[in-house]
Design a protein around this motif. Structure first.
Motif, PDB file in Angstrom:
ATOM      1  N   ASP A   3       0.561  -1.320  -0.116  1.00  0.00           N
ATOM      2  CA  ASP A   3      -0.039  -0.037  -0.228  1.00  0.00           C
ATOM      3  C   ASP A   3       0.654   1.379   0.296  1.00  0.00           C
ATOM      4  N   MET A   4       2.331   1.053   0.985  1.00  0.00           N
ATOM      5  CA  MET A   4       2.788   2.405   0.354  1.00  0.00           C
ATOM      6  C   MET A   4       3.361   2.458  -0.762  1.00  0.00           C
ATOM      7  N   LEU A   5       3.619   2.587  -2.112  1.00  0.00           N
ATOM      8  CA  LEU A   5       4.030   2.068  -3.660  1.00  0.00           C
ATOM      9  C   LEU A   5       2.384   2.415  -3.732  1.00  0.00           C
ATOM     10  N   LEU A   6       1.302   2.582  -3.437  1.00  0.00           N
ATOM     11  CA  LEU A   6       0.322   3.323  -3.765  1.00  0.00           C
ATOM     12  C   LEU A   6       0.154   4.547  -3.609  1.00  0.00           C
ATOM     13  N   GLY A  50       2.596   7.089  -5.615  1.00  0.00           N
ATOM     14  CA  GLY A  50       2.728   5.617  -6.520  1.00  0.00           C
ATOM     15  C   GLY A  50       2.000   5.085  -7.674  1.00  0.00           C
ATOM     16  N   ASN A  51       1.705   3.735  -7.681  1.00  0.00           N
ATOM     17  CA  ASN A  51       1.027   3.451  -8.328  1.00  0.00           C
ATOM     18  C   ASN A  51       1.932   1.931  -8.632  1.00  0.00           C
ATOM     19  N   SER A  52       0.903   1.039  -9.312  1.00  0.00           N
ATOM     20  CA  SER A  52       0.733  -0.341  -8.946  1.00  0.00           C
ATOM     21  C   SER A  52       1.651  -0.263 -10.129  1.00  0.00           C
ATOM     22  N   GLU A  53       1.720  -0.327 -11.291  1.00  0.00           N
ATOM     23  CA  GLU A  53       3.265  -0.761 -12.031  1.00  0.00           C
ATOM     24  C   GLU A  53       4.631  -0.674 -11.547  1.00  0.00           C
ATOM     25  N   LEU A  54       4.804   0.857 -10.371  1.00  0.00           N
ATOM     26  CA  LEU A  54       5.670   0.038  -9.215  1.00  0.00           C
ATOM     27  C   LEU A  54       6.457  -1.115  -8.314  1.00  0.00           C
ATOM     28  N   LEU A  55       5.229  -1.653  -8.013  1.00  0.00           N
ATOM     29  CA  LEU A  55       5.639  -3.015  -7.439  1.00  0.00           C
ATOM     30  C   LEU A  55       5.473  -4.574  -8.337  1.00  0.00           C
ATOM     31  N   PHE A 104      17.174   7.338   3.447  1.00  0.00           N
ATOM     32  CA  PHE A 104      16.602   7.007   4.658  1.00  0.00           C
ATOM     33  C   PHE A 104      16.939   7.595   5.806  1.00  0.00           C
ATOM     34  N   SER A 105      17.720   8.128   5.879  1.00  0.00           N
ATOM     35  CA  SER A 105      18.007   9.154   7.018  1.00  0.00           C
ATOM     36  C   SER A 105      16.386   9.991   7.324  1.00  0.00           C
ATOM     37  N   ARG A 106      16.551  10.432   5.682  1.00  0.00           N
ATOM     38  CA  ARG A 106      15.394  11.281   6.083  1.00  0.00           C
ATOM     39  C   ARG A 106      14.098  10.678   6.519  1.00  0.00           C
ATOM     40  N   ILE A 107      13.883   9.575   5.963  1.00  0.00           N
ATOM     41  CA  ILE A 107      12.288   8.799   6.438  1.00  0.00           C
ATOM     42  C   ILE A 107      12.007   8.172   7.489  1.00  0.00           C
ATOM     43  N   VAL A 108      13.910   8.167   8.310  1.00  0.00           N
ATOM     44  CA  VAL A 108      13.689   7.403   9.703  1.00  0.00           C
ATOM     45  C   VAL A 108      13.178   8.624  10.739  1.00  0.00           C
ATOM     46  N   THR A 109      14.438  10.159  10.119  1.00  0.00           N
ATOM     47  CA  THR A 109      13.654  11.264  11.414  1.00  0.00           C
ATOM     48  C   THR A 109      12.182  11.947  10.859  1.00  0.00           C
ATOM     49  N   GLU A 110      11.302  11.633  10.611  1.00  0.00           N
ATOM     50  CA  GLU A 110      10.106  11.889   9.357  1.00  0.00           C
ATOM     51  C   GLU A 110       9.422  10.987  10.402  1.00  0.00           C
ATOM     52  N   TYR A 111       9.900   9.828  10.965  1.00  0.00           N
ATOM     53  CA  TYR A 111       9.688   8.523  11.083  1.00  0.00           C
ATOM     54  C   TYR A 111       8.967   8.487  12.786  1.00  0.00           C
ATOM     55  N   MET A 112      10.480   9.061  13.124  1.00  0.00           N
ATOM     56  CA  MET A 112      10.322   8.583  14.372  1.00  0.00           C
ATOM     57  C   MET A 112       9.473   9.709  15.258  1.00  0.00           C
ATOM     58  N   GLU A 113       9.427  11.180  14.061  1.00  0.00           N
ATOM     59  CA  GLU A 113       8.888  12.084  14.922  1.00  0.00           C
ATOM     60  C   GLU A 113       7.540  12.156  14.075  1.00  0.00           C
ATOM     61  N   HIS A 114       6.525  11.466  13.464  1.00  0.00           N
ATOM     62  CA  HIS A 114       5.724  11.610  12.971  1.00  0.00           C
ATOM     63  C   HIS A 114       5.291  10.221  13.288  1.00  0.00           C
ATOM     64  N   GLY A 115       5.385   9.732  13.346  1.00  0.00           N
ATOM     65  CA  GLY A 115       4.712   8.092  12.614  1.00  0.00           C
ATOM     66  C   GLY A 115       4.760   7.874  11.801  1.00  0.00           C
ATOM     67  N   VAL A 116       3.518   7.472  11.030  1.00  0.00           N
ATOM     68  CA  VAL A 116       3.060   7.453   9.463  1.00  0.00           C
ATOM     69  C   VAL A 116       2.025   8.825   8.892  1.00  0.00           C
ATOM     70  N   GLN A 117       1.938   9.132   9.678  1.00  0.00           N
ATOM     71  CA  GLN A 117       0.692  10.415  10.092  1.00  0.00           C
ATOM     72  C   GLN A 117       1.841  11.426   8.107  1.00  0.00           C
ATOM     73  N   GLN A 118       2.237  11.250   7.713  1.00  0.00           N
ATOM     74  CA  GLN A 118       3.184  11.915   6.882  1.00  0.00           C
ATOM     75  C   GLN A 118       3.329  11.506   6.372  1.00  0.00           C
ATOM     76  N   LEU A 119       2.430  10.887   4.969  1.00  0.00           N
ATOM     77  CA  LEU A 119       2.724  10.733   4.640  1.00  0.00           C
ATOM     78  C   LEU A 119       2.570  10.927   3.215  1.00  0.00           C
ATOM     79  N   ASN A 127       9.763   9.587  -0.958  1.00  0.00           N
ATOM     80  CA  ASN A 127      10.911   9.522  -0.205  1.00  0.00           C
ATOM     81  C   ASN A 127      11.296   7.909   0.094  1.00  0.00           C
ATOM     82  N   LEU A 128      10.271   7.179   0.434  1.00  0.00           N
ATOM     83  CA  LEU A 128      10.397   5.918   0.203  1.00  0.00           C
ATOM     84  C   LEU A 128      10.511   5.136  -1.717  1.00  0.00           C
ATOM     85  N   VAL A 129       9.264   5.694  -2.004  1.00  0.00           N
ATOM     86  CA  VAL A 129       8.989   5.315  -3.436  1.00  0.00           C
ATOM     87  C   VAL A 129      11.128   6.198  -3.900  1.00  0.00           C
ATOM     88  N   ALA A 130      11.308   6.898  -4.045  1.00  0.00           N
ATOM     89  CA  ALA A 130      12.679   7.287  -4.741  1.00  0.00           C
ATOM     90  C   ALA A 130      14.015   6.849  -4.179  1.00  0.00           C
TER      91      ALA A 130
END
Length: 301
Positions: A110-113, A117-122, A150-165, A171-174
């Motif tokens: 779901d994180m790539l949709l 994102g889009n289904s073609e990425l999968l 990775f550093s940007r993703i982890v920083t965001e996740y540690m501060e806000h969890g998955v609230q800021q998709l 960043n995950l797609v990139a």
């Protein structure tokens, strides 16, 4: 009949890495996403992790040290500037002695949709397929990009969890797109037809190993002759289709033996064998021990 447990991240860490400190790092809906520094998670591993399955894809990226993991029937070791992927549903196991630093990320399809994102990425990311090459070596430039993302993703996740998709997803797609540029198929110089048949065969074995044991079964599903299937799979993997099927059966049995105390006869039935003695011989041929001995080893580890 026992149903194999497919772990979500919360259940998996609670089972194999029990720690209130780690619990504090894992935020929000872990069935969709988590990201943290590898050393913050794996230093809590107190025992070898037996053959298991996860509901999400996992990726490890090392900045120091080494990591060894068995994925499917193969053992992989990675070092600095290398990545390792475990596709969702694939069987994996690892020990508790690795010393390393880096990052780990678990994510659902779901994180790539959605918006970024889009289904073609999968379809594009072979390393998320059970037949793909899970080990990826990054050059210095790509590794620097991956480290930044990775550093940007982890920083965001540690501060806000998955609230800021809107920040996490692009960043995950990139990151995965950068990795995809460095990706090398297991056999890139072979005919496309052989590659396509082999990939489809391995996907089917992943789905049907417990109910379909004959090479001819898969040849029929693929609309090719058994001899053509055998030639294609051997060309691409240096292993026969029969061996791929046997290894998948044994992997399934190892997960069942690790998770449940069912009689060996019941495990044999669950992977498609009415003859327990035949199942035991097959298991020992690949693992060097009987199913009963394997279960004892897991309990002692």
């Amino acid at each position: 009949m026992n149903e194999i447990k497919v772990y979500d991240a919360r259940t998996f860490t609670s089972r194999f890495m029990p720690s209130t400190e780690l619990d504090a790092l894992l935020k929000g809906d872990l069935t969709r996403f988590l990201a943290c520094k590898l050393e913050d998670m794996y230093r809590h591993v107190k025992q070898a992790v037996p053959p298991s399955r996860s509901a999400t894809h996992s990726c490890l990226y090392l900045t120091a040290g080494t990591a060894t993991m068995k994925i499917g029937s193969e053992i992989y070791t990675i070092g600095k500037d290398e990545m390792l992927f475990v596709p969702a549903g694939q069987v994996f196991s690892f020990g508790e002695d690795d010393e390393n630093e880096g990052y780990i990320c678990n994510f659902h399809d779901d994180m790539l949709l959605g918006k970024y994102g889009n289904s073609e990425l999968l379809k594009a990311f072979e390393f998320l397929k059970v037949w793909g090459n899970p080990r990826i070596c990054l050059d210095e430039r790509t590794s620097a990009y991956v480290l930044h993302l990775f550093s940007r993703i982890v920083t965001e996740y540690m501060e806000h969890g998955v609230q800021q998709l809107d920040i996490l997803q692009p960043n995950l797609v990139a990151l995965l797109c950068e990795v995809n540029r460095a990706y090398q198929p297991l056999r890139s110089n072979q005919p496309h037809s052989a590659s396509d048949i082999t990939n489809r065969f391995r996907e089917m074995v992943f789905q049907y190993a417990s109910t379909r044991h004959l090479v001819s079964d898969y040849a029929a599903l693929l609309n090719v002759s058994p001899s053509h299937l055998n030639k294609s799979v051997r060309t691409m993997t240096s292993k026969s289709p029969a061996k791929w099927i046997d290894e998948a059966i044994v992997m399934e049995a190892k997960v069942l033996l690790s998770q449940f105390d069912s009689p060996i006869s019941e495990v044999a039935l669950q992977v498609g064998f009415e003859d327990q003695s035949y199942f035991t011989r097959l298991f020992k041929r690949y693992e060097g021990v009987t199913p009963t001995e394997f279960r004892k080893m897991i309990k002692m580890s």
